[in-house]
Design an enzyme around this catalytic site. Structure first.
Site, short mmCIF file in Angstrom:
data_model
loop_
_atom_site.label_atom_id
_atom_site.label_comp_id
_atom_site.label_asym_id
_atom_site.label_seq_id
_atom_site.Cartn_x
_atom_site.Cartn_y
_atom_site.Cartn_z
N HIS A 96 7.20 -39.49 83.18
CA HIS A 96 7.18 -40.19 84.46
C HIS A 96 6.25 -41.40 84.40
O HIS A 96 5.03 -41.25 84.35
CB HIS A 96 6.72 -39.21 85.55
N HIS A 150 5.57 -49.50 89.46
CA HIS A 150 5.94 -48.44 90.40
C HIS A 150 6.52 -49.03 91.68
O HIS A 150 7.46 -48.50 92.25
CB HIS A 150 4.72 -47.59 90.72
#
Length: 393
Positions: free
Chosen positions: A43, A85
């Protein structure tokens, strides 16, 4: 030595961090034997160990045994896809203090005038945004740890790494796979090379409706970039993911690459909001919703609470989501598994300190028992251990 690999391995500080995390190289962990195992998806890279969405984080994740690395994609002003992100690379509070930052832009006086307020998916955000910077300008910035109060050790890498482009991420993956092929050839010959499982990429299109609205769509440049690096077929090690629905449906008509519908435990896809569609993510996890997803996607990326509800830190009774998704022909990848106590169910905490690492393997085991096909984790080293142990047991 290739440019990207040389840049990473020349960093003495990074080398020290690698040794402290006691990693096992991916090429030594039996890649070929993983075909029947749940996928380990890093991730944002190894974001539990170094600042997220940096080449160092992706490389470390590969070394720790990740099957796929996950770059979140946003656009620059000149239409280049970069890994962040969010498109907000620094967010400020009403009093001007920093709420969250993944770069040092707030400390760069030459960009002070770029601070602005934008509405992203219906929410006003004040800060600095990638779409207001050319790639050349963005490359002058340096990455920072997004959770400095929790991941204090990661802050020692602040200001060391650039914001990477998707091209650079794919180059890094290609170099890692070439190194693995060369090692397999030396140690096991052509038979070993044939069995070798390549590292894959799992890009997410962030805020696709927003970027479409400002004439910087993500999908076409994503497909062009992937094709330029040889990713065009369904069998290629790529999953494209999105929290929205419309862009995945459009992609399903333009590519053979596998698609994954991300599902949150609250709210609705933002393109549904724009279209006046009243359905929520809770509707999409019902059998009829899963059937619709299966018409355009290959799998779902499900929030852990959709599989096992969490109330006041206590895991509840598992739902039928994994079973229902499999019945619809969909794979299931769960998100996000993090090792810090702050993110774990209470039974897996190691102490009252939110930043201490708890029993991530215990949490992962509980979800793998449901038949989950893969998982996103910030801690690929621990995730690799958990998956290997679960498979061995």
């Amino acid at each position: 030595m290739p440019r990207l690999l040389a840049a990473l391995t020349s960093s003495l500080t990074l080398a020290a961090a690698l040794s402290m995390t006691a990693m096992t190289p991916a090429c030594a962990t039996g890649i070929g034997a993983r075909d029947a195992q749940p996928l380990l998806i890093a991730h944002r890279g190894a974001s539990g160990y170094v600042p997220e969405h940096t080449l160092a984080a992706y490389w470390m994740a590969i070394e720790q045994g990740a099957d796929y690395i996950e770059p979140d994609l946003v656009s620059t002003k000149d239409g280049v896809l970069v890994a962040r992100h969010e498109n907000a690379i620094a967010i400020v509070n009403a009093d001007g203090s920093i709420l969250e930052a993944t770069t040092d832009v707030a400390n760069r006086p030459e960009f002070a005038s770029r601070k602005t307020t934008r509405t992203i998916d219906g929410l006003p955000i004040t800060g600095w945004f990638t779409e207001d910077f050319t790639l050349a300008e963005l490359k002058t910035l340096r990455a920072r740890e997004r959770l400095p109060a929790l991941r204090t050790a990661n802050t020692r890498f602040d200001n060391m790494f650039e914001v990477p482009t998707l091209d650079e991420v794919l180059e890094l993956v290609a170099q890692a796979n070439e190194r693995r092929r060369a090692q397999a050839l030396r140690e096991g010959g052509l038979r070993a090379v044939v069995k070798l499982k390549p590292i894959g990429v799992y890009p997410e299109t962030k805020h696709p409706s927003y970027f479409q609205s400002i004439k910087l769509p993500l999908e076409a440049p994503l497909l062009r970039t992937l094709a330029r690096h040889g990713y065009t077929r369904k069998s290629d090690p790529v999953f494209i993911q999105s929290f929205e629905v419309a862009n995945l449906k459009a992609l399903s008509r333009k590519t053979s690459l596998r698609l994954v519908q991300l599902l949150s435990n609250s709210g609705q896809p933002y393109d549904f909001t724009l279209a006046g569609d009243k359905r929520t993510y809770a509707d999409l996890v019902k059998p009829q919703g899963l059937k619709e997803i299966a018409s355009y996607a290959d799998g779902i990326g499900a929030h852990t609470a959709l599989m096992i509800p969490l109330s006041d830190g206590v895991l509840g009774t598992p739902t039928t989501l994994v079973k229902d998704a499999h019945a619809a022909g969909l794979i299931v990848h769960g998100w996000t598994f993090r090792a810090e106590n702050q993110f774990l169910p209470n039974k897996f905490d190691s102490s009252a300190n939110p930043g201490d690492l708890g029993d991530l393997a215990g949490q992962i085991e509980a979800f793998l028992k449901l038949g989950m096909d893969g998982l996103f984790t910030d801690h690929p080293f621990l995730g690799r251990q958990a998956i290997d142990q679960f498979t061995a047991d």
